[in-house]
Design an enzyme around this catalytic site. Structure first.
Site: not given
Length: 374
Positions: A19, A82-85
């Protein structure tokens, strides 16, 4: 991942695409359950805090106000992230993507999701569309560092990209209030569309649609979400003076009473259910000391408005309504319908979309439609 979102078949891809390679030096960390962001974390000033944020299960805002904001504090509207994993891998699980599938992604962002897809199905099988040229350039650079080459298209994601279709899978990483017909047209029969679907009134959930032989698509909602709205589907939200026609409030508003307390209608799920039956309507809250507030309801066309005054401890509340739509009456009708059906959760609801773009929300099966009160 403790949540179970990262399954064993995705673990090699996750390890191959760190990430941190897709996170810029300046980020505004969010929270796992909500939409608030913290002040900026700058990698140069505090690399440890930056790394902790990157490897936390939280969303990271990477742009505000379509790139116009460059201060350390939060801006007005987050416009890229950047979206939450957990959400990333939950949606990829919903997508059920396999090696060799052709995949269209709407909303490239930092490029992390398209990198994961490219590692999964092959570079040549992934097309990703980003409206913002600066964001697209950043994603290309991030992908190039890892020698990944999915097709990155700058354009309006609502139109898809027919040149790369037909697709086996379509995934959106921005929320929509309408599923664009082009997504259905460019998906093979039996193909899957996964997208955050919200109502203009409020509330949003991930919907998983399967396209049929006639070009329609239908499926259920799988989980709650809170994505940034696709820029082309942001709706204008006029202020009260535009509804009053130059008169003082309450103008021609009609006074009545209600026993439904506005807070009962305010949860994420309640807003979603109400919004399914109230197209073209939205709300604002004007807050006062002691927890009291006025709930303002508006129709997008500026023809109808309503206000409900709430204070704790009361059992009745004053309502004013004006215009062809009795907006508070619509809220009450939608809330009562939901209550009469034992307040089902989001997982009981589904959506059918026709090739013409018409949306039909349903409960349990397409045979039980959610009423429209407008």
């Amino acid at each position: 991942m403790a949540s179970g979102a990262l399954t064993s078949d995705w673990l090699p891809v996750f390890q191959a695409v760190p990430r941190e390679e897709f996170v810029p030096d300046r980020i505004w960390p969010g929270i796992a359950d909500g939409t608030k962001q913290s002040p900026v974390v700058d990698r140069g000033a505090d690399p440890d805090a930056w790394r902790r944020a990157v490897y936390s299960d939280i969303p990271l805002t990477t742009q505000w106000d379509d790139g116009r904001h460059d201060a350390d504090g939060v801006g007005n509207t987050p416009s890229s992230s950047n979206s939450m994993p957990t959400m990333v891998f939950s949606m990829l699980r919903d997508l059920d993507v396999r090696m060799g599938h052709r995949v269209l992604e709407i909303g490239t962002g930092t490029g992390w999701n398209s990198a994961l897809l490219a590692c999964r199905v092959g570079n040549s099988n992934v097309v990703t569309i980003e409206f913002d040229p600066d964001v697209a350039r950043g994603a290309r650079a991030n992908l190039a560092r890892l020698k990944l080459t999915p097709t990155v298209v700058e354009g309006d994601g609502r139109e898809g990209w027919a040149a790369g279709g037909p697709y086996d899978r379509v995934i959106a990483t921005c929320s929509v209030i309408e599923i664009p017909p082009a997504w259905l047209e460019q998906t093979r029969p039996g193909g899957v569309i996964v997208a955050p679907f919200g109502t203009e009134y409020g509330g949003e959930h991930i919907v998983r649609l399967v396209v049929d032989d006639d070009g329609a698509a239908s499926g259920k909602f799988t989980r709650g979400s809170a994505f940034m709205r696709a820029r082309q589907q942001r709706t204008a939200r006029p202020l009260l003076p535009e509804y009053l026609g130059g008169k003082e409030w309450p103008a021609d508003g009609v006074l009545s009473k209600t026993s439904l307390a506005p807070p009962d209608t305010g949860s994420w799920l309640a807003q979603f259910v109400i919004g399914l039956g109230m197209p073209g309507a939205f709300w604002r809250a004007e807050r006062y000391d002691g927890g009291a507030y006025t709930l303002w309801l508006y129709s997008r066309d500026t023809l109808s408005w309503a206000s409900v005054d709430y204070a704790s401890g009361r059992t009745e509340f004053e309502v004013y309504q004006s215009g062809p739509r009795a907006l508070w009456d619509e809220v009450v009708a939608a809330w009562q319908w939901w209550t009469d059906h034992d307040r089902p959760g989001f997982e009981r609801f589904g959506l059918t979309v026709t090739p013409e773009g018409h949306h039909i929300a349903w409960l349990g099966s397409p045979r039980i439609r959610v009423p429209r009160w407008a």
